[in-house]
Motif scaffolding. Structure first.
Motif, short mmCIF file in Angstrom:
data_model
loop_
_atom_site.label_atom_id
_atom_site.label_comp_id
_atom_site.label_asym_id
_atom_site.label_seq_id
_atom_site.Cartn_x
_atom_site.Cartn_y
_atom_site.Cartn_z
N TYR A 381 27.79 29.66 -30.96
CA TYR A 381 27.95 27.94 -30.40
C TYR A 381 29.92 28.37 -30.35
CZ TYR A 381 28.19 23.35 -29.38
OH TYR A 381 27.77 21.68 -28.79
N MET A 382 30.35 29.20 -31.28
CA MET A 382 31.80 28.66 -31.52
C MET A 382 32.00 29.62 -30.09
SD MET A 382 33.42 27.17 -33.69
CE MET A 382 34.66 28.20 -33.69
N ASP A 383 31.47 30.71 -30.11
CA ASP A 383 32.06 31.39 -28.62
C ASP A 383 31.59 30.80 -27.34
OD1 ASP A 383 33.03 33.71 -30.51
OD2 ASP A 383 30.75 34.65 -30.43
N ASP A 384 30.82 30.30 -27.30
CA ASP A 384 30.55 29.58 -26.37
C ASP A 384 31.68 27.40 -25.75
OD1 ASP A 384 28.59 31.40 -25.49
OD2 ASP A 384 27.32 30.18 -26.09
N HIS A 385 31.41 27.61 -27.40
CA HIS A 385 32.30 25.98 -27.15
C HIS A 385 33.45 25.81 -27.59
CE1 HIS A 385 28.64 24.54 -25.04
NE2 HIS A 385 27.84 25.27 -25.93
N GLY A 386 34.81 27.45 -28.49
CA GLY A 386 35.12 27.37 -29.36
C GLY A 386 35.75 25.54 -30.33
N THR A 387 34.19 25.09 -30.93
CA THR A 387 33.75 24.57 -32.03
C THR A 387 32.11 24.23 -32.35
OG1 THR A 387 34.24 21.61 -32.89
CG2 THR A 387 33.16 22.34 -31.03
N CYS A 388 32.13 23.97 -33.16
CA CYS A 388 30.17 24.29 -34.04
C CYS A 388 30.66 22.53 -35.43
CB CYS A 388 30.30 24.99 -34.51
SG CYS A 388 28.73 25.00 -35.55
N THR A 389 29.81 22.17 -34.77
CA THR A 389 28.92 21.02 -35.70
C THR A 389 28.15 21.52 -36.60
OG1 THR A 389 27.95 20.31 -33.59
CG2 THR A 389 29.77 19.22 -34.35
N CYS A 390 27.79 22.04 -37.29
CA CYS A 390 26.70 22.44 -38.50
C CYS A 390 26.69 21.82 -39.62
CB CYS A 390 27.54 23.98 -37.99
SG CYS A 390 27.45 24.81 -36.98
N ARG A 391 25.58 21.64 -40.20
CA ARG A 391 25.02 21.00 -41.75
C ARG A 391 24.45 22.55 -42.05
NH1 ARG A 391 29.12 19.03 -39.82
NH2 ARG A 391 29.58 16.48 -40.33
N LEU A 411 18.85 25.58 -45.47
CA LEU A 411 19.04 25.62 -44.35
C LEU A 411 20.46 24.96 -43.37
CD1 LEU A 411 15.50 23.66 -42.58
CD2 LEU A 411 18.03 23.54 -42.34
N GLN A 412 20.32 25.08 -42.47
CA GLN A 412 21.22 25.19 -41.53
C GLN A 412 21.15 24.89 -39.74
OE1 GLN A 412 23.37 27.71 -39.37
NE2 GLN A 412 25.93 27.18 -40.67
N VAL A 413 21.41 23.31 -39.36
CA VAL A 413 21.13 22.82 -38.40
C VAL A 413 22.62 23.15 -37.33
CG1 VAL A 413 20.99 20.99 -36.76
CG2 VAL A 413 19.68 21.03 -38.85
N VAL A 414 22.37 23.13 -36.25
CA VAL A 414 23.40 23.89 -35.82
C VAL A 414 22.95 22.56 -34.53
CG1 VAL A 414 24.99 25.05 -34.11
CG2 VAL A 414 24.16 25.93 -36.37
N LYS A 415 23.91 21.54 -34.18
CA LYS A 415 23.69 20.93 -33.13
C LYS A 415 25.04 20.59 -31.89
CE LYS A 415 25.98 16.20 -34.44
NZ LYS A 415 26.64 16.09 -33.33
N HIS A 416 23.99 19.77 -31.03
CA HIS A 416 25.55 20.53 -29.80
C HIS A 416 26.37 19.02 -30.28
CE1 HIS A 416 27.31 19.83 -25.88
NE2 HIS A 416 26.66 20.81 -25.35
N HIS A 417 28.03 19.25 -30.06
CA HIS A 417 29.02 18.60 -30.04
C HIS A 417 28.94 17.48 -29.11
CE1 HIS A 417 30.58 21.10 -26.88
NE2 HIS A 417 31.85 19.82 -26.92
N GLU A 418 28.24 17.15 -28.40
CA GLU A 418 28.43 16.12 -27.57
C GLU A 418 27.14 15.10 -27.72
OE1 GLU A 418 29.49 17.95 -24.27
OE2 GLU A 418 31.91 16.79 -24.95
#
Length: 485
Positions: A381-391, A411-418
């Motif tokens: 996600y970082m490679d694609d968007h330059g940012t990441c919102t993860c928990r 357990l990790q969740v990656v979500k779309h930043h928008e």
């Protein structure tokens, strides 16, 4: 079988993709035939993959339970569990034979599918000749042909490996007596599952991995976490390996016998190191079974890894030939092969243009604790968007894990930043394989973290970890009651 026969659909191969294909073809009242060679009917999963490995994992976990009892109220004697490996294989063989008959032989008979036993090769666009085996000489022509020949263990090129005997995930199933120690080369799911099986039945295991962590294709936290858990259990894992060569040792310099029979010479962090054991196990991946089946004859290409090249509808360059399963490459999973085989028939005979969203395909490693993942990783996600919102939540903070005293994992969740849509979920922990379907549905359907938060989960369950990770986007979960919605 007749020497010359025609069908609507001919499958070259007899595993999951082939049986999903003939099932779909039968619903369309099409005539079908299978040409099966190598493994018995049913392919990798039932014979040497999913079924035997998961059966033996469960057996090995049962053997290890007294040593890992977390409850002070439960006592065991000092005696170590005893495992009869030959008896375990006998039970595995009984299970495999039973499932092979129920799920494959009987199904083929039900669908009136003709089975040709032997090695098949293309001789023209849609005709296959059996060139070796029981039905040698038979020629089978299909209106459409499905290539579903699966895969086999692949050995990484290491100097000296070709000169020694070593085990694979297939050959180990024939061993009636196990050695006292094994060096295992590889860090994927096969290496980890078999490493834990063998360790828990009494074999001293050392795992050597070329990359900086095991499960290198998954989210980084997962590999690092499972490495910690394996080391806690007594399985040695060495990463960052540069392999120099493998050699056999039969005697000491003074001529006396040496019990160590295999030495792996490596470089680790710039230093020369040797790892020795009675035997070697190589689990460095699989390769598609695409050689010597006449693909050149019908103009079908393979890529640099030997996988048959198909379009998104599983069609090869030959418009009447489709391919599905491990033979077309990653992900090499039984359920994916079945879905591909089903879709290939729908596209071949119904022009339905069925495709698969491979980003929404879950991957599971059935170790203890289990590893499961679906969708995009934090790095991707970082490679694609330059940012990441993860928990990330630790299983130690999940009430069910505390209650049963099994707090291993995260357990990790990656979500779309928008949009807040869940794009990836990655986990290590008890019951991770049973938890990943909810995450898969979320990724596949574009659910948001609020959709998961708003879904009432039973309490207490391990599945609450996904909800807690989603809640972590909205609140400080360290000050949250377990009952907060």
């Amino acid at each position: 079988m007749p020497q010359q026969q025609s069908y609507d659909l001919v499958s070259l191969g007899g595993g999951a993709a082939a049986f999903a294909a003939i099932t779909e073809a039968s619903s369309r009242e099409l005539s079908t035939a299978l040409v099966n060679t190598g493994l018995p009917l049913g392919g990798t999963c039932v014979n040497v993959g999913c079924v035997p490995s998961k059966h033996l994992l469960a057996m090995a976990e049962t053997a290890s339970e007294p040593a890992h009892n977390p409850f002070d109220a439960v006592k065991y004697s000092d005696d170590e569990p005893s495992v009869d490996w030959a008896a375990a294989l006998d039970e595995k063989n009984w299970l495999v034979e039973k499932l092979r008959h129920e799920n494959y032989v009987a199904i083929a008979d039900h669908f009136e599918t003709d089975i040709y036993e032997g090695y098949g090769q293309f001789v023209d666009d849609t005709t296959i000749e059996v060139v070796e085996g029981m039905d040698k000489g038979a020629r089978i022509t299909g209106e459409k042909v499905l290539i579903a020949t699966g895969s086999s263990p692949w050995t990484a090129p290491i100097d000296g490996l070709a000169d020694i005997n070593y085990e694979t995930s297939e050959t180990i199933l024939e061993r009636r007596v196990l050695p006292e120690s094994i060096v295992l080369i590889g860090g994927g799911y096969i290496a980890l599952e078999w490493g834990q099986i063998l360790h828990r039945v009494g074999v001293d295991i050392t795992i050597l991995q070329r990359s900086d962590r095991v499960l290198s294709g998954m989210e980084g936290q997962l590999g690092r976490e499972i490495q910690r858990r394996f080391r806690d259990e007594g399985i040695e894992i060495i990463t960052g390996i540069d392999f120099d060569r493998v050699r056999s040792v039969h005697a000491n310099d003074d001529g006396s016998l040496n019990e160590t029979r295999v030495v792996v010479e490596t470089m680790v962090d710039g230093e020369s190191r040797q790892f020795a054991a009675e035997e070697l196990f190589v689990a460095t991946g699989v390769k598609p079974n695409s050689e010597h089946i006449g693909l050149d004859t019908v103009g079908i290409e393979t890529n640099d890894r030997g996988a048959v090249v198909v379009d998104k509808h599983f069609q090869t360059e030959n418009p009447d030939v489709y391919a599905a399963g491990d033979v077309i490459g990653e992900p090499e999973l039984e359920t994916v092969a079945a879905k591909e085989g089903n879709h290939a028939v729908k596209n071949a005979f119904g022009n339905e243009e069925k495709t698969i969203n491979y980003n929404a395909v879950p991957a599971v490693v059935f170790t203890s604790p289990e590893v499961a993942a679906v969708g995009t990783t934090e790095v991707e996600y970082m490679d694609d968007h330059g940012t990441c919102t993860c928990r990330t939540v630790q299983m130690a903070d999940v009430p069910k894990a505390k209650a049963v005293k099994d707090t291993r994992g995260l357990l990790q969740v990656v979500k779309h930043h928008e949009t807040d849509e869940i794009v990836g979920v990655h986990m290590v922990g008890p019951r991770a394989a049973d938890m990943i379907p909810e995450a898969t549905l979320a990724v596949k359907s574009g659910l948001t973290v609020d959709d998961i938060i708003d879904t009432i989960h039973p309490f207490p369950t391990f599945s609450e970890a996904l909800k807690h990770a989603c809640q972590a986007f909205r609140r400080d979960t360290s000050t949250m009651s377990c009952c907060v919605e």
